[in-house]
Design a protein around this motif. Structure first.
Motif, PDB file in Angstrom:
ATOM      1  N   PRO A  75       0.844  -1.208   0.000  1.00 32.80           N
ATOM      2  CA  PRO A  75       0.000   0.000   0.000  1.00 32.80           C
ATOM      3  C   PRO A  75       0.873   1.250   0.000  1.00 32.80           C
ATOM      4  O   PRO A  75       2.012   1.227   0.478  1.00 32.80           O
ATOM      5  N   TYR A  76       0.339   2.325  -0.539  1.00 35.50           N
ATOM      6  CA  TYR A  76       1.036   3.613  -0.527  1.00 35.50           C
ATOM      7  C   TYR A  76       1.402   3.959   0.913  1.00 35.50           C
ATOM      8  O   TYR A  76       0.562   3.911   1.806  1.00 35.50           O
ATOM      9  N   GLY A  77       2.665   4.298   1.152  1.00 35.74           N
ATOM     10  CA  GLY A  77       3.150   4.567   2.503  1.00 35.74           C
ATOM     11  C   GLY A  77       4.073   3.478   3.009  1.00 35.74           C
ATOM     12  O   GLY A  77       4.768   3.655   4.016  1.00 35.74           O
ATOM     13  N   TYR A  78       4.085   2.337   2.308  1.00 31.10           N
ATOM     14  CA  TYR A  78       4.951   1.207   2.667  1.00 31.10           C
ATOM     15  C   TYR A  78       5.755   0.752   1.452  1.00 31.10           C
ATOM     16  O   TYR A  78       5.393   1.049   0.303  1.00 31.10           O
ATOM     17  N   ILE A  79       6.816   0.010   1.721  1.00 31.36           N
ATOM     18  CA  ILE A  79       7.561  -0.710   0.689  1.00 31.36           C
ATOM     19  C   ILE A  79       7.728  -2.149   1.161  1.00 31.36           C
ATOM     20  O   ILE A  79       7.659  -2.431   2.367  1.00 31.36           O
ATOM     21  N   LYS A  80       7.910  -3.059   0.231  1.00 37.59           N
ATOM     22  CA  LYS A  80       8.075  -4.472   0.589  1.00 37.59           C
ATOM     23  C   LYS A  80       9.530  -4.764   0.910  1.00 37.59           C
ATOM     24  O   LYS A  80      10.431  -4.434   0.144  1.00 37.59           O
ATOM     25  N   GLY A  81       9.757  -5.394   2.075  1.00 37.47           N
ATOM     26  CA  GLY A  81      11.094  -5.811   2.449  1.00 37.47           C
ATOM     27  C   GLY A  81      11.495  -7.084   1.736  1.00 37.47           C
ATOM     28  O   GLY A  81      10.704  -7.688   1.001  1.00 37.47           O
ATOM     29  N   LYS A  82      12.728  -7.521   1.957  1.00 39.55           N
ATOM     30  CA  LYS A  82      13.219  -8.730   1.288  1.00 39.55           C
ATOM     31  C   LYS A  82      12.439  -9.969   1.694  1.00 39.55           C
ATOM     32  O   LYS A  82      12.305 -10.916   0.917  1.00 39.55           O
ATOM     33  N   ASP A  83      11.917  -9.982   2.938  1.00 40.70           N
ATOM     34  CA  ASP A  83      11.150 -11.131   3.410  1.00 40.70           C
ATOM     35  C   ASP A  83       9.661 -11.020   3.068  1.00 40.70           C
ATOM     36  O   ASP A  83       8.854 -11.854   3.487  1.00 40.70           O
ATOM     37  N   GLY A  84       9.305  -9.976   2.306  1.00 41.67           N
ATOM     38  CA  GLY A  84       7.918  -9.792   1.909  1.00 41.67           C
ATOM     39  C   GLY A  84       7.097  -8.971   2.881  1.00 41.67           C
ATOM     40  O   GLY A  84       5.964  -8.590   2.574  1.00 41.67           O
ATOM     41  N   LYS A  85       7.634  -8.666   4.064  1.00 38.09           N
ATOM     42  CA  LYS A  85       6.909  -7.871   5.050  1.00 38.09           C
ATOM     43  C   LYS A  85       6.963  -6.392   4.679  1.00 38.09           C
ATOM     44  O   LYS A  85       7.865  -5.937   3.984  1.00 38.09           O
ATOM     45  N   LEU A  86       5.977  -5.642   5.194  1.00 34.00           N
ATOM     46  CA  LEU A  86       5.889  -4.227   4.874  1.00 34.00           C
ATOM     47  C   LEU A  86       6.800  -3.397   5.765  1.00 34.00           C
ATOM     48  O   LEU A  86       6.859  -3.600   6.977  1.00 34.00           O
ATOM     49  N   LEU A  87       7.509  -2.459   5.145  1.00 35.52           N
ATOM     50  CA  LEU A  87       8.366  -1.511   5.864  1.00 35.52           C
ATOM     51  C   LEU A  87       7.860  -0.107   5.590  1.00 35.52           C
ATOM     52  O   LEU A  87       7.414   0.200   4.482  1.00 35.52           O
ATOM     53  N   VAL A  88       7.921   0.761   6.604  1.00 35.30           N
ATOM     54  CA  VAL A  88       7.445   2.135   6.444  1.00 35.30           C
ATOM     55  C   VAL A  88       8.327   2.861   5.430  1.00 35.30           C
ATOM     56  O   VAL A  88       9.553   2.829   5.508  1.00 35.30           O
ATOM     57  N   ASP A  89       7.679   3.496   4.456  1.00 32.91           N
ATOM     58  CA  ASP A  89       8.376   4.279   3.438  1.00 32.91           C
ATOM     59  C   ASP A  89       8.538   5.704   3.961  1.00 32.91           C
ATOM     60  O   ASP A  89       7.549   6.428   4.129  1.00 32.91           O
ATOM     61  N   GLU A  90       9.764   6.100   4.244  1.00 32.67           N
ATOM     62  CA  GLU A  90      10.022   7.405   4.854  1.00 32.67           C
ATOM     63  C   GLU A  90       9.574   8.563   3.964  1.00 32.67           C
ATOM     64  O   GLU A  90       9.306   9.657   4.454  1.00 32.67           O
ATOM     65  N   GLU A  91       9.461   8.323   2.659  1.00 33.80           N
ATOM     66  CA  GLU A  91       9.091   9.389   1.738  1.00 33.80           C
ATOM     67  C   GLU A  91       7.584   9.598   1.649  1.00 33.80           C
ATOM     68  O   GLU A  91       7.109  10.732   1.568  1.00 33.80           O
ATOM     69  N   THR A  92       6.827   8.505   1.687  1.00 37.60           N
ATOM     70  CA  THR A  92       5.373   8.623   1.475  1.00 37.60           C
ATOM     71  C   THR A  92       4.535   8.436   2.746  1.00 37.60           C
ATOM     72  O   THR A  92       3.371   8.838   2.760  1.00 37.60           O
ATOM     73  N   ALA A  93       5.098   7.858   3.795  1.00 35.80           N
ATOM     74  CA  ALA A  93       4.342   7.669   5.041  1.00 35.80           C
ATOM     75  C   ALA A  93       3.857   8.998   5.629  1.00 35.80           C
ATOM     76  O   ALA A  93       2.713   9.079   6.112  1.00 35.80           O
ATOM     77  N   PRO A  94       4.673  10.089   5.602  1.00 38.26           N
ATOM     78  CA  PRO A  94       4.165  11.377   6.104  1.00 38.26           C
ATOM     79  C   PRO A  94       2.944  11.879   5.337  1.00 38.26           C
ATOM     80  O   PRO A  94       2.088  12.564   5.908  1.00 38.26           O
TER      81      PRO A  94
END
Length: 568
Positions: free
Chosen positions: A185-204
């Motif tokens: 989803p917008y605001g996250y990026i996918k990590g190497k293990d497939g889990k979601l990581l907060v996207d510092e650019e779009t999360a704000p």
């Protein structure tokens, strides 16, 4: 040796004849069609695009088809015919440029029995297309091949079997809590293990969208604000990072739409939860996805870092359930969407009072003066300044109590909640007992009807009429009793989330005036009673229901205004 020489001589003669024919009558274009899907690629090199091209080109040369052109769909499923090269080939057939189609085998053409039959048996015959499937021995100029329909059916079964296995694997992963959505989803990026990581650019930006919604802005105004700030859209960000153009608009890189805002405001992923099975397809043949009912979705909590708090999420979802009425100057009232009539339950509408000189903005019952309503409600009007004063004073008291005397606040809420809960349960239990008594009574009546019919006192026709009516009544009562039991169980399990309200209250320990954001976070709804003028004063009661905790005795407040007496 002699036989080989004869074969070579015959082949040379045939090629010479084809060459002479092509000079005298130019050969129409021959389409060499190749297709490979992800599943087909797992079968090895036999179905590779390079191997298909080699087979088709050799066959065309050996048979003198010189004017050839490749049409290649690499990475496309055979169950869908929305393939770019396939559609281009069909356009060439319809325009008359293509008169021959050659494929490696029937599975390369497609894996939908009905669609393949429609093209090869109906459309190709209509346009007089010479159709050849090299490895399956299909050649339309040599007559029908009786095995072709069976091959098409087997090809479809293969696709169905692959789809069934893929769905089983996907469901197993989804039920275990593994995220199965392909895009973050917008605001996250996918990590190497497939889990979601907060996207510092779009999360704000996600936080900003939720904050603006809490402040009372609608999705259209939020979209306009993001556009004004020149913030790239989700489609633009995806294009800049991956090159994917599926949602990219080159002429509107920073132009947001209300639809995009609505989608973002509904994503439970922003709470840190994984949500699986949000959509489904009706058949493996159709790629269109349909929304899954919320109760059938699988939610796994706290699987990644949250962007939005639970309190903000609940506030935004509550706001989305009602529509804020705008005034003529396009600005909604401070309490729009929060006020409800105590008598008919209709929302109160905002009115600027511009039709009467010197009158302040007010709120009036939505069903007042409605000619379409059989029993119109009374005005229940209340002026905005009066309402602001009442709510502001009560809000200060509740916030002070919640933050400075938390234990006393908790005790008051729990006592009121338990008291109301017990009253509700008693009412439901009384209603349940009455229905169960009637169900037992009907059993006796139906039994007596049967005995009277058996003894001849009651005719079969009358017995059927009476018994059917009583049985229908009993069936309805049993359904209602089951519903009441469910409501009683729900009351027993109801828990008030006091901590959530206290956390919100700490954000507003000091304030001089009401703001839309404060109201939407702290107040769930306000019930407005009709004003009473019987005492010579206008006395009006309102009930304030706070987020997460409901109403308290102290949140039932009264406005009193002395009526002006005419001068002597």
């Amino acid at each position: 040796m002699l036989q080989t020489t004869i074969k070579d001589t015959n082949r040379t003669a045939i090629n010479t004849l084809y060459s002479i024919r092509n000079v005298l009558a130019p050969e129409a274009m021959t389409a060499l069609y190749c297709r490979l899907s992800v599943d087909d690629a797992n079968d090895g090199d036999s179905n590779s695009i390079q191997n298909q091209k080699k087979i088709l080109l050799n066959y065309a040369k050996e048979n003198g088809y010189l004017n050839t052109q490749f049409f290649v769909d690499d990475g496309y499923s055979g169950t869908s015919f929305e393939r770019p090269s396939f559609k281009k080939m069909i356009e060439g057939i319809k325009s008359g440029e293509i008169k021959r189609v050659i494929i490696k085998d029937m599975s390369r053409f497609g894996r939908d029995y009905l669609q393949v039959g429609m093209y090869t048996e109906i459309m190709f015959a209509e346009y007089d297309i010479h159709f050849i499937a090299v490895n399956d021995g299909v050649d339309s100029q040599k007559g029908e091949n009786d095995l072709t329909p069976f091959r098409n059916l087997f090809n479809e079964w293969y696709a169905r079997d692959c789809s069934k296995k893929q769905r089983a694997v996907k469901r197993m992963k989804g039920m275990s809590g593994e995220r199965i959505a392909s895009h973050a989803p917008y605001g996250y990026i996918k990590g190497k293990d497939g889990k979601l990581l907060v996207d510092e650019e779009t999360a704000p930006v996600v936080k900003l969208i939720f904050d603006l919604r809490v402040e009372g802005l609608g999705v259209g105004r939020i979209a306009s604000e993001l556009t004004r700030r020149n913030i790239p859209t989700p489609g633009t960000m995806e294009y800049r990072r991956t090159g994917n153009t599926r949602r990219y608009l080159p002429h509107a890189e920073c132009v947001w739409s209300a639809a995009s805002i609505t989608v973002i405001l509904k994503h439970k992923e922003y709470l840190g939860h994984t949500v699986n099975f949000k959509t489904f397809s009706k058949s493996y043949k159709f790629k269109k996805r349909y929304p899954t009912p919320e109760e059938q979705q699988m939610v796994f909590k706290n699987t990644h870092e949250a962007i939005i708090t639970e309190e903000v999420w609940e506030t935004v979802q509550r706001l989305s359930q009602h529509r804020r009425r705008r005034s003529k100057d396009h600005e909604p009232g401070l309490f729009s969407g929060m006020l409800y009539c105590a008598d008919c339950g209709s929302p109160l509408h905002f009115s600027t009072g511009s039709n009467t000189s010197g009158k302040a903005p007010r709120y009036i019952c939505g069903s007042y003066r409605k000619r379409s309503v059989e029993k119109c409600c009374t005005a229940h009007y209340i002026r905005q300044p009066v309402l602001e004063e009442l709510v502001l004073e009560n809000l200060r008291q509740i916030v002070t109590l919640a933050t400075e005397q938390e234990k006393e606040f908790v005790r008051l809420i729990m006592n009121r909640t338990l008291s109301k809960q017990q009253d509700d349960i008693k009412t439901l239990q009384k209603e349940l007992a009455a229905k169960e008594h009637r169900i037992v009574e009907l059993d006796g009546i139906i039994k007596k009807l049967y005995e009277d019919n058996f003894s001849g006192k009651l005719s079969d026709e009358r017995y059927m009429i009476f018994s059917r009516d009583y049985e229908n009544e009993q069936h309805t009562l049993k359904a209602e009793a089951l519903s009441i039991k469910s409501q009683i169980a729900e009351q027993d399990s109801k828990v008030v989330n006091i901590n959530s309200f206290v956390e919100l209250a700490r954000k507003y320990t000091s304030f001089e005036k009401l703001t839309p954001g404060m109201l939407h976070e702290l107040v769930e709804k306000i019930i407005v009673h009709e004003g009473d003028k019987s005492s010579g004063h206008r006395i009006q009661k309102i009930e304030i229901y706070y987020s997460f905790v409901g109403d308290l005795e102290s949140s039932h407040v009264v406005a009193q205004r002395t009526r002006k007496t005419p001068a002597a």
